[in-house]
Design an enzyme around this catalytic site. Structure first.
Site, PDB file in Angstrom:
ATOM      1  CB  CYS A  13      -6.165 -28.572   3.786  1.00 41.82           C
ATOM      2  SG  CYS A  13      -5.002 -29.652   4.929  1.00 41.82           S
ATOM      3  CG  ASP A 400      -5.118  15.814  -2.933  1.00 37.64           C
ATOM      4  OD1 ASP A 400      -5.081  16.900  -2.617  1.00 37.64           O
ATOM      5  OD2 ASP A 400      -4.254  15.475  -4.132  1.00 37.64           O
TER       6      ASP A 400
END
Length: 674
Positions: A13, A400
């Site tokens: 864990c 762009d």
């Protein structure tokens, strides 16, 4: 400064990862430690004059984990799980079969399950305690050990009541089942990332003077010949020398359609050979190959922790300590209230084992890992998972034009020459630049059989053009095309056109539906910019802008309190990309942009839509996981502690353990579901 990444086995864990991180940080000479529980990897930066690699490995292994040596050891987790269940069922059966030796056999089976099946929980608990961190293993170890000891004391008549040897055995079996399902599900969800990292240890076949040999990637150098056949993963950037192949580049580009590769065609490391046979010459070492860049970026992404994950980790850390104290308090409460010792003990035990810190710990990192995997499958490379959190705040996307909204492969459609030798000069200047329009001019002139001339040093002015002494090639206010000039005299003009990317309009419409306004900012002429904007439905257009102008546009939007994203592909976009709240770069972009951009669009413009879709998916999953973890513990702990006891409802410890295991599994399954 030494840097190393270790593969560590045994982490169950996120608190296991935290234990390793805290323990290593205490060592003198450690500069940086980052642990990826999801992939089982530990990244360490340290000073060799104070510390050695073996000492780092020893600290990790002293905590109960194993640093992988490259030799895969047999994992007996499934066999232990089966044994735990069979033994538990045997105990249950003996409870109904009265025999003088029944209790003795139950006790032996229970002890066996505790030792064999519970060993992993003891290891995890001890490693957590060494780092002063509470984890799920500690709760399970305390709960099952307490249940076993109580049963042994009851059999010995030291304590009143009947033994319940099945409790600790079933607890271990149920929790191990939950962890087994969780680990299998998590591994399946992260298989793509594991495949990527597995390339580092892959074996390859090369053509040596004495014939074919199988060697590790570290033994292969540029110029060596790889032998490739169907099913092989291309581990290093190379070039086809002989034969032909169909390769699947989806691991690195997101495109699943096989690509035909013939003689002199480049092969991208990480591609899979689908069909054919070829000999390929290695062109780069692993650390300089395309796959190495992806590995570095993926690893960097996994090391970053979004703010919400840090909060969840903190909750999981203190949660265990609070539960241990609560279980003790509940035992005293019920016992002092007059309940039997065994009943009071069962309430405390149920609270101890129903609580699930793993649900909190898994809620965010697993969802993020699954999100990164899905992003990668759809042609996105995420450099920092925190971008998923920021996506919902974006209101303006500045794009762009060349190479972003257009394909970035313009073609010269017309030209005029005003002075002899101008084409040779234009070719010489164009070859010094990587800009798409420079490449278009160079390709156009070369096809006419023109040879370049020798010129002096050149420099490129982003957003304007190339300057070589008195010569200039680029945009000029007096022309709608690209011009070649000597001082103020125009020597030649070129007009080029670039196609708009397929599905660009659909993607921009999707963004508008999310409340994100697309804005076009390009160094191209107003006429070309306006034509592209009209075709794509973009209302705001900035044409003829330079790098500093794009940066200014971003800053002006941010000054209005708006969160801004920027997408570009060239060096002239770098300042604006760095300033934006969220930055995307096209995969064809130059290296500087890739280092600045937070999201690399391997699959082109369509990756932007994929990013926003995955971001929404990820936010939903994290919210659901955290909500479930909170509600589960909010409801489960009071019930286990006896809240409904006055109504005759009692939660047995083994059922509480099963619920705890299923809680973690539910978080995993929710994270990986479609």
């Amino acid at each position: 400064m030494e840097k190393v990444t270790l593969r560590v086995e045994g982490m169950t864990c996120v608190n296991c990862a935290r234990a390793i991180e805290i323990s290593l940080q205490k060592l003198k000479g450690i500069k940086r430690v980052e642990v990826s529980f999801e992939l089982g990897r530990v990244y360490v930066e340290f000073e060799e004059e104070f510390l050695g690699l073996e000492e780092i490995k020893r600290v990790i292994e002293d905590l109960g984990y194993r640093v992988a040596s490259g030799v895969k050891k047999r994992d007996y987790q499934r066999e232990i799980l089966i044994f735990s269940f069979l033994a538990s069922l045997g105990i249950m059966g003996l409870m109904f079969y009265h025999h003088p030796l029944s209790l003795l056999i139950q006790g032996l089976l229970s002890i066996s399950v505790q030792i064999i099946g519970g060993s992993r929980f003891y290891k995890g608990a001890i490693s957590g305690l060494k780092a002063r961190i509470g984890n799920m293993d500690l709760l399970v170890a305390l709960g099952t050990t307490s249940a076993l000891i109580y049963s042994l004391l009851a059999v010995s008549r030291i304590l009143p009541g009947e033994p319940f040897f099945e409790t600790n055995a079933f607890l271990i079996a149920f929790v191990r089942l939950g962890k087994y399902i969780e680990e299998r599900s998590r591994t399946g969800a992260l298989n793509l990332l594991k495949e990527l990292f597995a390339i580092q240890t892959a074996k390859v076949r090369i053509l040596a003077p004495d014939g074919e040999r199988e060697v590790s990637i570290s033994e292969v150098f540029p110029g060596d010949i790889l032998l490739l056949k169907p099913g092989d993963l291309i581990p290093l950037d190379s070039v086809v020398e002989e034969g032909s192949l169909e390769v699947d580049e989806s691991l690195v580009t997101g495109e699943s359609v096989p690509v035909l590769k013939k003689k002199e065609d480049p092969l991208i490391s990480g591609s899979l050979v689908v069909n054919g046979f070829a000999k390929a010459k290695v062109s780069a070492l692993l650390e300089r190959s395309y796959i190495s860049m992806l590995l570095n970026l993926v690893e960097e992404a996994l090391r970053h922790k979004p703010g919400i994950q840090r909060i969840a980790d903190l909750v999981a850390h203190y949660f265990v300590q609070a539960i241990v104290l609560l279980s003790i308090a509940l035992f005293l409460f019920w016992y002092l209230k007059g309940e039997a010792l065994i009943r009071s003990f069962n309430f405390a035990l149920s609270v101890l084992v129903i609580s699930c810190p793993c649900a909190f710990g898994l809620a965010v990192p697993l969802a993020i890992s699954v999100g990164l995997t899905r992003a990668f499958r759809r042609g996105l490379l995420i450099k920092d998972p925190s971008v998923f959190e920021r996506a919902k705040e974006i209101k303006v996307l500045i794009l762009d034009k060349t190479g972003t909204l257009t394909e970035g492969h313009p073609k010269v459609v017309d030209f005029k020459v005003y002075e002899e030798g101008a084409l040779a000069l234009a070719l010489a200047l164009a070859r010094t630049s990587r800009h798409p329009y420079s490449k278009a001019i160079a390709e156009f002139v070369q096809k006419k059989g023109v040879q370049p001339v020798e010129i002096g040093d050149c420099r490129e002015e982003p957003g304007r053009g190339i300057i070589c002494g008195e010569l200039f090639l680029g945009r000029d206010e007096a022309s709608k095309g690209l011009v070649l000039k000597r001082r103020d005299k125009i020597l030649a003009e070129f007009w080029a056109e670039d196609n708009i990317r397929e599905s660009a309009r659909e993607i921009l419409d999707y963004l508008k539906g999310l409340g994100v306004e697309p804005v076009l900012a390009t160094g191209d002429t107003p006429e070309r910019a306006k034509a592209v904007a009209e075709a794509l439905g973009i209302e705001r257009v900035y044409a003829g802008v330079r790098p500093q102008d794009k940066l200014k546009i971003v800053e002006e939007e941010q000054a209005r309190g708006v969160k801004v994203a920027m997408v570009g592909d060239g060096i002239n976009d770098a300042p604006a990309l760095a300033k934006a709240d969220l930055s995307f770069v096209m995969a064809e972009g130059v290296d500087l942009s890739k280092r600045i951009g937070e999201v690399i669009l391997l699959s082109g413009l369509k990756g932007i839509q994929a990013f926003f879709e995955i971001s929404a998916f990820l936010r939903r999953r994290i919210s659901q996981n955290l909500f479930w973890a909170f509600i589960y513990n909010l409801v489960g702990i009071p019930v286990a502690g006896g809240l409904l006891y006055p109504y005759g409802i009692v939660l047995k410890p083994e059922i509480a353990g099963l619920m705890m295991a299923l809680s973690s599994v539910s978080v995993v399954l929710n994270s990986i579901r479609k």
